[in-house]
Design an enzyme around this catalytic site. Structure first.
Site: not given
Length: 350
Positions: A25, A27, A62, A178, A283, A285
């Site tokens: 992470h 930190e 952390c 598409t 789009n 929907s």
């Protein structure tokens, strides 16, 4: 997405960020960076985007590393969005004598941190992907001519931004029309067409019409393609597609694939951010069902016109003003000669 900075006095002694899921992470990266520079971290102040974790997951807590390092003060922009963890890390630090400062929820810093992690926060709370609907349109809202010609409506700078949207997503979704019209590869590309990232590629295809020689089913990334069909799809076509790609049989709703079911299914996997690049019907929907969280619309300084030209958002449409889909947190950006609209979808939630 989390970043952290370690400060002693007025000097930055360490910086770090969370590079990938399962990795150290921010930190920990910051503490290691300061130590490698030979800096003394005890008594320093840690600034961090998100509340430090306090539980064992793929990495240790952390909070334990912060206490072991002797950090004097921790400044946090936003709390953990997970209700099971929210505030617990801060309380552990406070009880151990660390001074903790949390940005006010209405502050610019807190809003910026929330925007940075809006997709992750949504997924944590809803367990469904954060959905962005993207479209490139003329000023009159058209994405293609009546004959389906759509390349290229926007300019190269706008297309580069659109590619970045893909790169920042886990999956991209289109409809079968598409695929049939454009035969897309749906990869995130960089300069010269170089593939920067191959994300999961999802096709809504109720009747399994996706060609077996389409880019999505025959390129070297076919294993990352999912064709979503309904139970009405011909078994022969489904079996043929299943030899090449993953096929998901979804329940239908009003004769179409049940999108809520699909989003829940994707959310249980690794999809936290979904980019919808469908035609006007796909789009619509997502938008009309309240399943989209953000829109990214690119507008070119062109007018296409024509009743039969294809719209960026089609669907049933609003019957009265009360049915209009509101947008908020609206941002306009000039991208080359084009304009980009980015906005959250729906009313502000209390």
């Amino acid at each position: 997405m989390v970043g952290a900075v370690l400060v002693r006095g007025r000097k930055v002694i360490g910086e770090g960020w969370h590079r990938r899921a399962g990795g150290p992470h921010a930190e920990i990266e910051t503490l290691c960076a300061a130590t490698q520079r030979g800096e003394r971290v005890s008594g320093a102040t840690l600034y961090v985007t998100l509340e430090p974790c306090c539980t064992h997951g793929r990495t240790p807590p952390c909070t334990e590393a912060i206490l072991a390092a002797g950090i004097r003060r921790v400044v946090v922009a936003a709390t953990d969005p997970n209700p099971n963890h929210a505030g617990k890390g801060l309380e552990i630090l406070r009880r151990a004598g660390v001074k903790v400062d949390l940005a006010k929820a209405t502050s610019a810093v807190a809003n910026e941190a929330a925007r940075l992690n809006e997709a992750f926060n949504h997924w944590i709370l809803q367990r469904t992907p954060f959905v962005t609907v993207k479209a490139a349109m003329t000023l009159d809202g058209k994405i293609a001519t009546a004959g389906g010609e759509s390349k290229w409506i926007t300019g190269e700078p706008a297309r580069r931004v659109a590619q970045q949207l893909r790169y920042d997503s886990d999956a991209v979704l289109v409809g079968i029309n598409t695929v049939l019209a454009d035969n897309p590869s749906l990869t995130a590309r960089g300069p010269g067409g170089r593939v920067r990232k191959v994300l999961q590629r999802i096709v809504l295809d109720s009747l399994a019409r996706t060609p077996l020689n389409a880019m999505l089913t025959s390129d070297k990334f076919a294993a990352l393609t999912t064709i979503v069909v309904s139970r009405a799809a011909p078994a022969r076509r489904v079996k043929a597609l299943a030899r090449k790609v993953r096929v998901l049989v979804a329940p239908a709703q009003a004769g179409r694939i049940n999108l809520r079911w699909l989003l829940k299914r994707l959310g249980t996997g690794s999809v936290t951010r979904l980019l919808v690049e469908g035609g006007g019907e796909v789009n619509a929907s997502f938008l009309e069902a309240g399943l989209a969280q953000r829109v990214a619309f690119f507008y070119a300084p062109k007018i296409l016109g024509g009743r039969a030209a294809r719209r960026g958002v089609a669907g049933v449409g609003a019957k009265q003003r009360a049915d209009l889909i509101p947008l908020r947190e609206v941002e306009w950006r000039r991208v080359g000669e084009d304009l980009m609209l980015s906005a959250r979808v729906g009313q502000e939630q209390n």
